[in-house]
Design an enzyme around this catalytic site. Structure first.
Site: not given
Length: 494
Positions: A68, A70, A72, A178, A203, A414
């Site tokens: 995705h 994001h 990070d 995530d 995660e 994560h």
């Protein structure tokens, strides 16, 4: 077959997600993120792990999968492709490809143009890296090379987020990135079929948390905001430009409408209009309610939320500001926090996870004096609230994901070590499957059972049946004959 998993980032940590998996003669990189807690070379994953023996990066990595947008999880892509030299295939969904370069450029401007950081990628590098991306659709199986196949599943979390199933021969791995197992106001819940992978890499951001109901959290959030502005205070809500921002904007917009409030609400990022256009284009990635009402009204066209101008920070009177980034580590949210933090009438509401080392993390720890650098300190007198609207799975959601796909082994990434350790014990006790949570740079090797397909001839099967019927051999003897036969097949296959 042996499966090797090594985190280059996000091993017993939250940030710079980057997991290297090796099996069936292939090497696949899962995410390529940036760490928000560092401003030096530690912000990127340790790619020297791959190239330390003089290995060519393109010979060592068969493909890169991005879960995705994001930072990070995708923030190191331009560094990896244009500076380290990776030139192989990159797979992500269409919304991720649309949003990723916007966030990368926004962060680059803060990091390079405003702070003057060096050894960072350029705007052109971002564009060049995106040219290497291949779009993958939900539930689409893509053959990358030889017998390496990938498939994407819906992850919730943010627009375009996906889970990946990676298959080589009879072995498979699922990587979650995530995900969120709870549907919210604009996205659905994560889903995957009962694929029974050899390994699930999940995660664990909220590994020891079981959240209260979404409705209760929403009511608490609105009550806190409402009480603060009625008393003349200013409310700062640090969010990332896309994701929780839209979720909370929908919530507060409807509340302001019901209550007939005129107190101004602002959104700081210049990407508001771009975000709206992206949500319109990818409306099929939202939940059923948003899709159903879209023809009559776009839920992302807000009546009460206006664009932010930096001089508004000094205006008297109450107001609400959604400002990026979400961890108070740079940009508008940090600049406004510096101004509003000394006043006890004001409030900051942190609705998501804050990585260690960020200002947001220090605020949540209760620090009353925060050093930004050698020359700047912030006196923190305002009210601090941590109301988790983070779209990550909690402990219950992680267990749901494990129950949904039924893996043979689980790898935690994560997350924080002690929290991983606690949940690992729960899973091993209750579900009886092995759980690993390696630190960065530590390899976990999992040996899978070898499946050998055996087609018995009809004559052989009939011979055993006839012998049993005629009682010429006992059941134990028949079983022994079969065992000898299978062992001889196994020796021949080695």
């Amino acid at each position: 077959m042996s499966i090797k998993i090594v985190p280059l980032g996000a091993g017993q940590d939250v940030g710079r997600s980057c997991i290297l998996i090796s099996f069936g003669g292939k090497n696949i990189m899962l995410d390529c993120g940036m760490h928000m807690g560092y401003n030096d070379e530690r912000r990127f994953p340790d790619f020297s792990y791959i190239t330390k023996n003089g290995n060519n990066i393109n010979e060592m990595i068969d493909c890169l999968l991005i879960s995705h947008f994001h930072l990070d999880h995708c923030g190191a892509i331009p560094y990896f492709t244009e500076m380290v030299g990776y030139d192989g295939p990159i797979y992500m969904t269409a919304p991720t490809k649309a949003i990723c370069p916007l966030l990368l450029e926004d962060f680059r401007k803060i990091t390079v143009d405003k702070r003057g950081d060096s050894n960072f990628f350029t705007a052109q590098m971002i564009k060049d890296s995106m040219k290497k991306v291949t779009i993958i659709n939900l539930h689409e199986s893509v053959k990358v090379c030889d017998d390496l196949e990938i498939k994407a599943y819906y992850a919730g979390h943010v627009l375009g987020a996906c889970l990946f199933k990676i298959t080589i021969g009879s072995n498979s791995i699922v990587y979650t990135g995530d995900y969120n197992m709870t549907p919210d106001r604009h996205l659905g819940a994560a889903w995957i079929d009962k694929c029974k992978p050899d390994v699930l890499i999940t995660e664990t951001t909220y590994a020891t948390v079981i959240r209260e109901s979404k409705r209760t959290r929403e009511q608490t959030f609105l009550k806190k905001v409402h009480n603060c502005v009625l008393e003349g205070g200013k409310v700062l809500i640090p969010v990332f430009a896309l994701g929780r921002a839209q979720e909370l904007c929908i919530l507060i917009e409807s509340f302001w409408e019901r209550m007939g409030l005129k107190i101004p609400i602002y959104f700081s990022t210049g990407m508001t209009s771009k975000a709206n256009n992206i949500y319109k284009v990818f409306i099929n990635w939202t939940n059923e309610k948003i899709k159903k009402n879209f023809v009559e009204r776009n839920m992302f066209d807000f009546n009460h939320i206006k664009p932010w101008d930096s001089h508004y920070a000094d205006n008297p009177g109450p107001m609400v500001l959604f400002a990026s980034p979400g961890m108070l580590h740079a940009g508008t949210s940090l600049n406004v926090f510096k101004k509003w933090a000394p006043d006890p009438k004001n409030m900051v509401i942190l609705p998501g996870y804050c990585v260690a080392g960020t200002v947001g993390n220090k605020v949540l720890a209760g620090d009353k004096i925060i050093e930004i650098d050698r020359f700047n300190k912030i006196n923190v007198n305002l009210k601090v609230e941590n109301l988790s609207f983070s779209a990550h799975a909690d402990a219950k959601g992680i267990m749901q994901m494990i129950g949904m796909c039924e893996p043979k082994n689980v790898i935690f990434v994560h997350g924080e070590k002690e929290k991983m350790k606690y949940l690992a014990r729960q899973i091993e006790d209750e579900i009886k499957i092995p759980v690993y949570y390696p630190p960065n740079g530590k390899t976990v090797t999992i040996n899978t059972k070898r499946n050998i397909k055996v087609d018995l001839s009809v004559d052989f099967e009939n011979s055993i049946i006839i012998l049993r019927r005629e009682k010429r051999i006992k059941m134990e003897q028949a079983t022994k004959v079969l065992r000898i036969f299978f062992l001889s097949l196994l020796r021949m296959s080695r």
